[in-house]
Design a protein around this motif. Structure first.
Motif, PDB file in Angstrom:
ATOM      1  N   HIS A 100       0.870  -1.176   0.000  1.00  0.00           N
ATOM      2  CA  HIS A 100       0.000   0.000   0.000  1.00  0.00           C
ATOM      3  C   HIS A 100       0.906   1.224   0.000  1.00  0.00           C
ATOM      4  O   HIS A 100       1.521   1.570   1.012  1.00  0.00           O
ATOM      5  N   HIS A 101       1.013   1.843  -1.162  1.00  0.00           N
ATOM      6  CA  HIS A 101       1.983   2.924  -1.355  1.00  0.00           C
ATOM      7  C   HIS A 101       1.302   4.282  -1.302  1.00  0.00           C
ATOM      8  O   HIS A 101       0.470   4.612  -2.148  1.00  0.00           O
ATOM      9  N   LEU A 102       1.675   5.066  -0.304  1.00  0.00           N
ATOM     10  CA  LEU A 102       1.233   6.450  -0.231  1.00  0.00           C
ATOM     11  C   LEU A 102       2.195   7.296  -1.046  1.00  0.00           C
ATOM     12  O   LEU A 102       3.415   7.223  -0.850  1.00  0.00           O
ATOM     13  N   GLY A 103       1.658   8.073  -1.965  1.00  0.00           N
ATOM     14  CA  GLY A 103       2.516   8.866  -2.843  1.00  0.00           C
ATOM     15  C   GLY A 103       3.480   9.760  -2.078  1.00  0.00           C
ATOM     16  O   GLY A 103       3.126  10.347  -1.052  1.00  0.00           O
ATOM     17  N   VAL A 104       4.703   9.845  -2.570  1.00  0.00           N
ATOM     18  CA  VAL A 104       5.765  10.677  -1.995  1.00  0.00           C
ATOM     19  C   VAL A 104       5.932  10.354  -0.511  1.00  0.00           C
ATOM     20  O   VAL A 104       5.687  11.167   0.369  1.00  0.00           O
ATOM     21  N   SER A 105       6.331   9.141  -0.245  1.00  0.00           N
ATOM     22  CA  SER A 105       6.472   8.709   1.144  1.00  0.00           C
ATOM     23  C   SER A 105       7.508   7.594   1.254  1.00  0.00           C
ATOM     24  O   SER A 105       8.023   7.080   0.251  1.00  0.00           O
ATOM     25  N   GLN A 106       7.762   7.195   2.494  1.00  0.00           N
ATOM     26  CA  GLN A 106       8.714   6.134   2.773  1.00  0.00           C
ATOM     27  C   GLN A 106       8.338   4.809   2.116  1.00  0.00           C
ATOM     28  O   GLN A 106       9.197   3.934   1.966  1.00  0.00           O
ATOM     29  N   SER A 107       7.095   4.647   1.737  1.00  0.00           N
ATOM     30  CA  SER A 107       6.694   3.371   1.150  1.00  0.00           C
ATOM     31  C   SER A 107       7.329   3.137  -0.215  1.00  0.00           C
ATOM     32  O   SER A 107       7.294   2.016  -0.728  1.00  0.00           O
ATOM     33  N   GLU A 108       7.972   4.161  -0.793  1.00  0.00           N
ATOM     34  CA  GLU A 108       8.721   3.915  -2.030  1.00  0.00           C
ATOM     35  C   GLU A 108       9.818   2.879  -1.789  1.00  0.00           C
ATOM     36  O   GLU A 108      10.209   2.140  -2.691  1.00  0.00           O
ATOM     37  N   ARG A 109      10.335   2.827  -0.556  1.00  0.00           N
ATOM     38  CA  ARG A 109      11.360   1.840  -0.213  1.00  0.00           C
ATOM     39  C   ARG A 109      10.859   0.416  -0.455  1.00  0.00           C
ATOM     40  O   ARG A 109      11.617  -0.450  -0.912  1.00  0.00           O
ATOM     41  N   ILE A 110       9.614   0.181  -0.132  1.00  0.00           N
ATOM     42  CA  ILE A 110       9.077  -1.177  -0.215  1.00  0.00           C
ATOM     43  C   ILE A 110       8.849  -1.560  -1.675  1.00  0.00           C
ATOM     44  O   ILE A 110       9.103  -2.707  -2.076  1.00  0.00           O
ATOM     45  N   VAL A 111       8.386  -0.615  -2.464  1.00  0.00           N
ATOM     46  CA  VAL A 111       8.234  -0.873  -3.897  1.00  0.00           C
ATOM     47  C   VAL A 111       9.601  -1.186  -4.505  1.00  0.00           C
ATOM     48  O   VAL A 111       9.766  -2.142  -5.273  1.00  0.00           O
ATOM     49  N   TRP A 112      10.592  -0.399  -4.150  1.00  0.00           N
ATOM     50  CA  TRP A 112      11.950  -0.600  -4.654  1.00  0.00           C
ATOM     51  C   TRP A 112      12.492  -1.962  -4.232  1.00  0.00           C
ATOM     52  O   TRP A 112      13.052  -2.702  -5.046  1.00  0.00           O
ATOM     53  N   LEU A 113      12.294  -2.333  -2.982  1.00  0.00           N
ATOM     54  CA  LEU A 113      12.751  -3.640  -2.501  1.00  0.00           C
ATOM     55  C   LEU A 113      12.128  -4.769  -3.316  1.00  0.00           C
ATOM     56  O   LEU A 113      12.830  -5.705  -3.744  1.00  0.00           O
ATOM     57  N   CYS A 114      10.835  -4.701  -3.522  1.00  0.00           N
ATOM     58  CA  CYS A 114      10.154  -5.757  -4.284  1.00  0.00           C
ATOM     59  C   CYS A 114      10.683  -5.837  -5.709  1.00  0.00           C
ATOM     60  O   CYS A 114      10.842  -6.935  -6.264  1.00  0.00           O
ATOM     61  N   GLU A 115      10.963  -4.684  -6.294  1.00  0.00           N
ATOM     62  CA  GLU A 115      11.509  -4.674  -7.653  1.00  0.00           C
ATOM     63  C   GLU A 115      12.917  -5.250  -7.681  1.00  0.00           C
ATOM     64  O   GLU A 115      13.275  -5.989  -8.608  1.00  0.00           O
ATOM     65  N   GLU A 116      13.738  -4.929  -6.707  1.00  0.00           N
ATOM     66  CA  GLU A 116      15.094  -5.485  -6.650  1.00  0.00           C
ATOM     67  C   GLU A 116      15.061  -6.999  -6.479  1.00  0.00           C
ATOM     68  O   GLU A 116      15.863  -7.719  -7.084  1.00  0.00           O
ATOM     69  N   LEU A 117      14.143  -7.493  -5.678  1.00  0.00           N
ATOM     70  CA  LEU A 117      14.043  -8.935  -5.432  1.00  0.00           C
ATOM     71  C   LEU A 117      13.354  -9.668  -6.576  1.00  0.00           C
ATOM     72  O   LEU A 117      13.473 -10.892  -6.688  1.00  0.00           O
ATOM     73  N   GLY A 118      12.617  -8.927  -7.397  1.00  0.00           N
ATOM     74  CA  GLY A 118      11.912  -9.558  -8.505  1.00  0.00           C
ATOM     75  C   GLY A 118      10.798 -10.474  -8.061  1.00  0.00           C
ATOM     76  O   GLY A 118      10.546 -11.513  -8.688  1.00  0.00           O
ATOM     77  N   ILE A 119      10.094 -10.108  -6.991  1.00  0.00           N
ATOM     78  CA  ILE A 119       9.026 -10.960  -6.457  1.00  0.00           C
ATOM     79  C   ILE A 119       7.669 -10.475  -6.954  1.00  0.00           C
ATOM     80  O   ILE A 119       7.508  -9.338  -7.391  1.00  0.00           O
ATOM     81  N   ASP A 120       6.699 -11.354  -6.869  1.00  0.00           N
ATOM     82  CA  ASP A 120       5.333 -10.995  -7.232  1.00  0.00           C
ATOM     83  C   ASP A 120       4.694 -10.197  -6.097  1.00  0.00           C
ATOM     84  O   ASP A 120       4.770 -10.593  -4.927  1.00  0.00           O
ATOM     85  N   TYR A 121       4.077  -9.092  -6.448  1.00  0.00           N
ATOM     86  CA  TYR A 121       3.366  -8.290  -5.448  1.00  0.00           C
ATOM     87  C   TYR A 121       2.325  -7.440  -6.158  1.00  0.00           C
ATOM     88  O   TYR A 121       2.403  -7.222  -7.372  1.00  0.00           O
ATOM     89  N   VAL A 122       1.357  -6.986  -5.385  1.00  0.00           N
ATOM     90  CA  VAL A 122       0.345  -6.070  -5.895  1.00  0.00           C
ATOM     91  C   VAL A 122       0.656  -4.687  -5.334  1.00  0.00           C
ATOM     92  O   VAL A 122       0.915  -4.531  -4.139  1.00  0.00           O
ATOM     93  N   LEU A 123       0.658  -3.704  -6.197  1.00  0.00           N
ATOM     94  CA  LEU A 123       0.901  -2.329  -5.775  1.00  0.00           C
ATOM     95  C   LEU A 123      -0.420  -1.572  -5.790  1.00  0.00           C
ATOM     96  O   LEU A 123      -1.083  -1.481  -6.824  1.00  0.00           O
TER      97      LEU A 123
ATOM     98  N   THR B 254       0.191   5.312   9.088  1.00  0.00           N
ATOM     99  CA  THR B 254       1.389   5.866   8.477  1.00  0.00           C
ATOM    100  C   THR B 254       1.901   4.973   7.360  1.00  0.00           C
ATOM    101  O   THR B 254       1.564   3.792   7.288  1.00  0.00           O
ATOM    102  N   ALA B 255       2.738   5.558   6.494  1.00  0.00           N
ATOM    103  CA  ALA B 255       3.332   4.794   5.399  1.00  0.00           C
ATOM    104  C   ALA B 255       4.740   4.378   5.797  1.00  0.00           C
ATOM    105  O   ALA B 255       5.458   5.152   6.435  1.00  0.00           O
ATOM    106  N   PRO B 256       5.137   3.164   5.387  1.00  0.00           N
ATOM    107  CA  PRO B 256       4.444   2.202   4.524  1.00  0.00           C
ATOM    108  C   PRO B 256       3.590   1.216   5.318  1.00  0.00           C
ATOM    109  O   PRO B 256       3.744   1.065   6.533  1.00  0.00           O
TER     110      PRO B 256
END
Length: 210
Positions: free
Chosen positions: A5-28, A53-55
């Motif tokens: 659950h990504h709140l725009g312009v927030s710390q949750s960008e870290r989690i999106v980035w982590l998932c992309e680096e790991l190449g795992i399946d997730y819903v954004l 709070t985010a994330p």
């Protein structure tokens, strides 16, 4: 299914980035601030968890906030330990320090520091000095090491990345006195997973890499 659950312009960008680096399946699932930009999270985001709070992630019955906890959860459950540094490694302590420094010291030092040109109380002067020390420490580290934990990219870089980039939307900082940080951000900004994460999570935001 893991949902970020990504709140725009927030710390949750870290989690999106982590998932992309790991190449795992997730819903954004994206949420816009109200009003957009630096406003608070919308009611449907705040309703996900009492902290509001985010994330935040959900994974079956799990509802988990807090960047560090979420990153450890994802790395452990879905990443087979990738991007973490184990206790057998010589740089284990470095990894732990920078992974926790991000939220325990770096972010609080920025949120408490006064803006340039504002008359400073004794407390404000203390907070500015604390912020300056934190940035100086980061600059020194990146002059001595390619990445925060050592020679290889790790989750410590992901959790620190927000503090050096998007956090400056809320706490502006001129990076011209920090050549090592600027060089590091060029390397980070060139990572395909970072680029994908920012495009998916905050397509309206130009990453603050300089």
């Amino acid at each position: 299914m893991l949902t970020v659950h990504h709140l725009g312009v927030s710390q949750s960008e870290r989690i999106v980035w982590l998932c992309e680096e790991l190449g795992i399946d997730y819903v954004l699932k994206r949420y816009d601030r109200v009003p957009p930009g630096r406003g608070p999270a919308p009611p449907d985001y705040k309703s996900l968890h009492p902290l509001g709070t985010a994330p935040i992630i959900t994974d079956g019955d799990v509802v988990l906030p807090e960047s560090g906890a979420i990153m450890e959860y994802i790395i452990g459950k879905y990443g087979a330990g990738r991007l973490a540094v184990g206790p057998e490694a010589s740089n284990f302590a470095d990894y732990l320090f920078w992974f926790h420094f991000a939220n325990a010291s770096m972010l609080p030092s920025q949120t408490g520091a006064p803006r340039e040109g504002v008359e400073e109380s004794p407390r404000a002067q203390f907070m500015r000095a604390r912020s300056d020390r934190a940035w100086a420490l980061v600059e020194a580290r990146l002059g001595a090491s390619a990445y925060f934990a050592g020679d290889e990219f790790s989750a410590a870089d992901i959790i620190m990345g927000f503090a050096l980039t998007t956090m400056r939307v809320f706490a502006p900082r001129d990076l011209s006195p920090y050549p090592n940080i600027l060089a590091y951000l060029k390397v980070i900004g060139a990572r395909p997973a970072y680029q994908r994460a920012m495009e998916k999570g905050d397509p309206q935001l130009t990453p603050l890499l300089s």
